[in-house]
Write an enzyme that holds these catalytic residues in place. Structure first.
Site, PDB file in Angstrom:
ATOM      1  N   HIS A 227       0.609  -1.223  -0.051  1.00 57.47           N
ATOM      2  CA  HIS A 227      -0.008  -0.279  -0.073  1.00 57.47           C
ATOM      3  C   HIS A 227       0.973   1.175   0.099  1.00 57.47           C
ATOM      4  CE1 HIS A 227      -2.107   3.257   2.409  1.00 57.47           C
ATOM      5  NE2 HIS A 227      -3.113   2.830   1.533  1.00 57.47           N
TER       6      HIS A 227
ATOM      7  N   GLU B  16       2.147   1.896  -3.388  1.00 58.91           N
ATOM      8  CA  GLU B  16       1.149   2.295  -4.400  1.00 58.91           C
ATOM      9  C   GLU B  16       1.123   3.850  -4.283  1.00 58.91           C
ATOM     10  OE1 GLU B  16      -3.267   3.849  -3.419  1.00 58.91           O
ATOM     11  OE2 GLU B  16      -3.094   1.635  -2.974  1.00 58.91           O
ATOM     12  N   HIS B  17       0.966   4.413  -2.874  1.00 66.36           N
ATOM     13  CA  HIS B  17       1.113   5.888  -2.424  1.00 66.36           C
ATOM     14  C   HIS B  17       2.187   6.510  -3.269  1.00 66.36           C
ATOM     15  CE1 HIS B  17      -1.773   7.066   0.558  1.00 66.36           C
ATOM     16  NE2 HIS B  17      -2.240   5.773   0.347  1.00 66.36           N
TER      17      HIS B  17
ATOM     18  N   GLU C   3      -3.821   8.046   7.603  1.00 65.23           N
ATOM     19  CA  GLU C   3      -4.765   7.263   6.992  1.00 65.23           C
ATOM     20  C   GLU C   3      -5.188   5.998   7.912  1.00 65.23           C
ATOM     21  OE1 GLU C   3      -5.125   4.666   2.906  1.00 65.23           O
ATOM     22  OE2 GLU C   3      -3.872   6.441   2.941  1.00 65.23           O
TER      23      GLU C   3
END
Length: 433
Positions: free
Chosen positions: A67, A70-71, A142
């Protein structure tokens, strides 16, 4: 370029393979105004332990790194990729799941300009010590936000109740502690391993020229040396659930719950995976669908509302069924579901319900073909499992009543079930975090 036409679906798909191992697919949709393009890698949150393809050493990286990666791919030395897409009127995004990471855009204009941006940024990572440290704060926020999200919390609490060791129980974003361990070197290691073209596909869906799509990819593809198949390492998982009940309290007006059933029939060949998936969907529809007497009864009693629903997640390494929503008495719903399942096991599935459920499952599948984004994402999920989504119509038709009766008895078992509940914050009972 290979063209395949499906008579049953009236769908055509074009396929092209490249020397670096990449495969590309164009699902041709004539007269569609909207087009979707996705660049996907078979790499998700559960892939934290693997054998390095070159050194053959076992590597274990911090939770949440897929993840995090991906960012970071959206950040370039000159700025942010989103600004480039906005210039050509596209909506761009990405998501990381348990098994995949997908970068995509949707546009009604300037398709090829946007397509070039997608191909460019996914193949050109830019990580520095500084931008990695900065991202830790952003992702940390987040993670905190999701911890306060009741729907997210009830979902991952359920997975923690279902699984003892499997990494599917770990939040896709990782934890506040795990992301602090991520380094620039970790990101490049995972990028170079899992973002190899042989582990990736491109899927385009819309009224586009397949040859132009494939020519654009060939012009922009990066040459990469051969890489052997990635060996992923997953821990052994016992058949029992981790715990029968998991509870917490958050700011919700009504209790939110999920009931889970752990599926221990995994690591099957692709065809058997398709059949297991379809049979489970049909059985679930006969048991809990909105047209059933059972659903109607719970609804009239005020035990469930219109948010009540179910889904089945079917993968080679893990599979689970979950059903839930909002209820004034989740534990009573759990009791009634188990009681209902046992009752149907004794009496047998109603044949009329079975035929109705088959039609519902078929209809749900066919509706995906009207949406470029849905059919493309479904295609990606299925492809990485070794399954052809276009085969589903034929396989749904082949499912028999006897198959579903057998599936009901083999899978839906109280012993492999559990419940996750998020209670309103003012609930007086003590709850387990």
């Amino acid at each position: 370029m290979e063209r395949i036409y499906d008579d049953a679906l009236n769908e055509e798909i074009y396929i092209n393979s490249y020397s670096n191992g990449l495969k590309a697919f164009v699902i041709k949709k004539k007269n569609f105004s909207k087009a979707f393009a996705g660049f996907a890698t078979k790499y998700g949150s559960v892939d934290g332990k693997f054998v390095h393809p070159k050194t053959k050493e076992v590597v274990e990286v911090p939770d949440g790194i897929a993840h995090f990666l991906e960012h970071k791919l959206f950040e370039e030395e000159e700025g942010n990729v989103f600004d480039r897409f906005a210039k050509f009127g596209a909506m761009a995004n990405a998501f990381t799941s348990f098994k995949e990471t997908v970068y995509y855009f949707i546009s009604t204009q300037n398709f090829y300009e946007n397509f070039e941006i997608l191909l460019d940024f996914v193949q050109n990572p830019y990580f520095t010590d500084q931008n990695v440290e900065k991202e830790k704060g952003i992702i940390g926020q987040e993670i905190r936000m999701y911890q306060d999200n009741p729907n997210w919390r009830v979902y991952f609490n359920l997975l923690n109740a279902l699984y003892v060791n499997n990494p599917v129980k770990i939040d896709i974003a990782g934890t506040l502690e795990s992301i602090q361990k991520i380094t620039k070197e970790d990101l490049y290691l995972c990028y170079n391993t899992f973002y190899h073209p042989s582990n990736m596909i491109i899927v385009v869906c819309g009224d586009v020229d397949p040859q132009k799509v494939f020519d654009t990819i060939e012009r922009m593809e990066k040459t990469r040396e051969y890489q052997s198949l990635i060996e992923r390492i997953y821990p052994d998982e016992p058949e029992n659930v981790n715990q029968k009940k998991i509870e917490t309290s958050l700011s919700v007006a009504m209790p939110i719950f999920y009931i889970g059933f752990k599926d221990n029939q995994n690591d099957l060949p692709p065809y058997e995976m398709i059949m297991k998936d379809i049979q489970t969907q049909i059985v679930a529809e006969t048991l809990f669908g909105k047209s059933t007497d059972f659903y109607e009864m719970l609804y009239k009693e005020g035990l469930i509302n219109q948010n009540f629903g179910f889904e089945y997640n079917c993968e080679p390494e893990y599979s689970f069924f979950m059903i839930g929503g909002e209820s004034k008495d989740p534990e009573e719903v759990y009791r009634r579901i188990i009681e209902h399942v046992e009752d149907v096991k004794k009496k047998g599935i109603n044949r009329e319900e079975f035929e109705r459920a088959k039609k519902v499952v078929l209809g749900n599948h066919l509706r995906k073909f009207d949406n470029p984004e849905k059919i493309s994402v479904e295609f990606i999920y299925s492809y990485f499992k070794g399954v052809n989504i276009f085969e589903y119509v034929k396989e749904i038709a082949s499912v028999s009543f006897e198959m579903c009766e057998k599936r009901l008895r083999e899978f839906f078992d109280e012993n492999t079930s559990c419940i996750s509940v998020v209670w309103p914050a003012d609930k007086k009972n003590s709850v387990m975090e």
